[in-house]
Scaffold this active site. Structure first.
Site, PDB file in Angstrom:
ATOM      1  CG  ASN A  82     -30.219   3.744   1.668  1.00 17.97           C
ATOM      2  OD1 ASN A  82     -31.026   4.272   2.614  1.00 17.97           O
ATOM      3  ND2 ASN A  82     -29.682   4.422   0.648  1.00 17.97           N
ATOM      4  CG  ASP A  98     -27.817   6.560  -1.602  1.00 18.06           C
ATOM      5  OD1 ASP A  98     -26.481   6.872  -1.563  1.00 18.06           O
ATOM      6  OD2 ASP A  98     -28.465   7.079  -0.929  1.00 18.06           O
ATOM      7  CG  ASP A 134     -33.787   5.827  -0.195  1.00 18.49           C
ATOM      8  OD1 ASP A 134     -34.601   6.231  -1.111  1.00 18.49           O
ATOM      9  OD2 ASP A 134     -33.213   6.802   0.361  1.00 18.49           O
TER      10      ASP A 134
END
EC number: 2.7.11.1
Length: 328
Positions: A206, A201, A217
């Site tokens: 992030n 992700d 994360d």
């Protein structure tokens, strides 16, 4: 697990404090909730004025083995000098349980926003992505999933068919756009690539900046193609994306080769994320935090726009994929 646990309705402040106390952590400040829809994340100071973050995982999403794989990957990356927020170990463990909730502790690491139009920052991010993938190629996850059509397209399609959130007058057109998107992605998706452990992700939100990138994360970490950790960093028109891609890959290849054949997967991966993200909101709709955060899901105009967005992505999928500038 009860429904109330899934929705975090039983995760009270006293529960959090008791969970931390069991691990020898005494909270000296209040618990400051940090932005997270999927899990519950809090920042605090202990009695020695050290700043921590505690993360309570949403029940029934990942099991303990899957979370521990994420933690092990983070610790491997940290050992290989990748700057990221890795879980803290207490008595040799990084994952703990209290009243049915799994949780982990992290150091509190601040930073400023990553600048998506800064090619110097993008170059450094590309360099560290090369290092992340160098570690990720060592082996695949055994318990976490691999990116694929079943999870990202077919399961969401079944959810769309059953949901009451889509207005009945608009549902047929919406499902038709989903089916067209699935057909186009399926025609272009193959497994002829070397899967590796990914951040999963890796979007600008992030990445923090502290004299260099800080990756946070790994909650969506899974197996998949390397380009999954690159395409979400691209923005703007095709010319801008090409320049950004060249910047990232040139730096990336200081630590390992990048198979440019994977560029053909950028738009299929984008389509898969569009569908998956919408389904993710639907799956969490009974959590009281979600209707207030995504009120447009109940508006007819949203579903008209979403249908148009999916139809546009079908058109994009039929175009030639993004390529690097040929070198002569």
């Amino acid at each position: 697990m009860t429904d109330s646990a899934f929705h975090f309705q039983t995760l009270h402040p006293d529960t959090i404090l008791d969970a931390l106390f069991e691990q020898g952590i005494r909270v000296d400040s209040g618990l400051t909730a940090l932005n997270s829809y999927e899990n519950r994340v809090y920042q605090f100071l202990d009695e020695d004025r050290r700043r921590y973050v505690v993360k309570f995982y949403r029940p029934a999403r990942w099991n303990a083995e899957q979370i521990e794989e994420e933690h092990q990957f983070a610790l491997e990356l940290q050992a290989n000098e990748v700057p990221l927020a890795a879980p803290l170990s207490i008595d040799g463990k990084t994952l703990f349980e209290h009243q049915g909730f799994l949780f982990a502790l992290f150091p509190s690491l601040g930073g400023r926003q990553y600048e998506t139009d800064n090619l110097d920052q993008m170059e450094q991010v590309g360099r560290y992505l090369g290092r992340i993938h160098q570690t990720g190629r060592g082996e695949c996850f055994h318990h976490r999933p691999t990116i694929g059509i079943q999870e990202y397209l077919l399961e969401p399609r079944a959810l769309f068919d059953a949901t009451y959130l889509i207005p009945s007058a608009l549902k047929a057109a919406f499902l038709q756009s989903v089916d067209a998107l699935i057909a186009e992605v399926t025609a272009r998706w193959d497994l002829d690539y070397r899967a590796l452990r990914l951040h999963g992700d890796c979007h600008p939100g992030n990445i923090l900046w502290r004299d260099g990138p800080l990756f946070v994360d790994l909650d969506d970490s899974r197996n998949g193609p390397a380009v999954q950790d690159i395409w979400m960093l691209l923005n703007g028109d095709k010319a801008s994306q090409r320049l950004q891609l060249e910047t990232i890959i040139e730096a990336y290849e200081e630590f390992g080769s990048f198979n440019t054949d994977e560029l053909k997967r950028i738009e299929p991966l984008r389509a898969m994320r569009m569908v998956w993200y919408l389904a993710w909101i639907m799956r969490r709709w009974d959590d009281p935090a979600f209707p207030g955060s995504f009120p447009w899901m109940k508006e007819e105009d949203f579903w008209r726009r979403q249908t148009a967005t999916f139809n546009e992505q079908v058109r994009v999928l039929r175009e030639p994929p993004l390529q690097l500038t040929p070198m002569y």
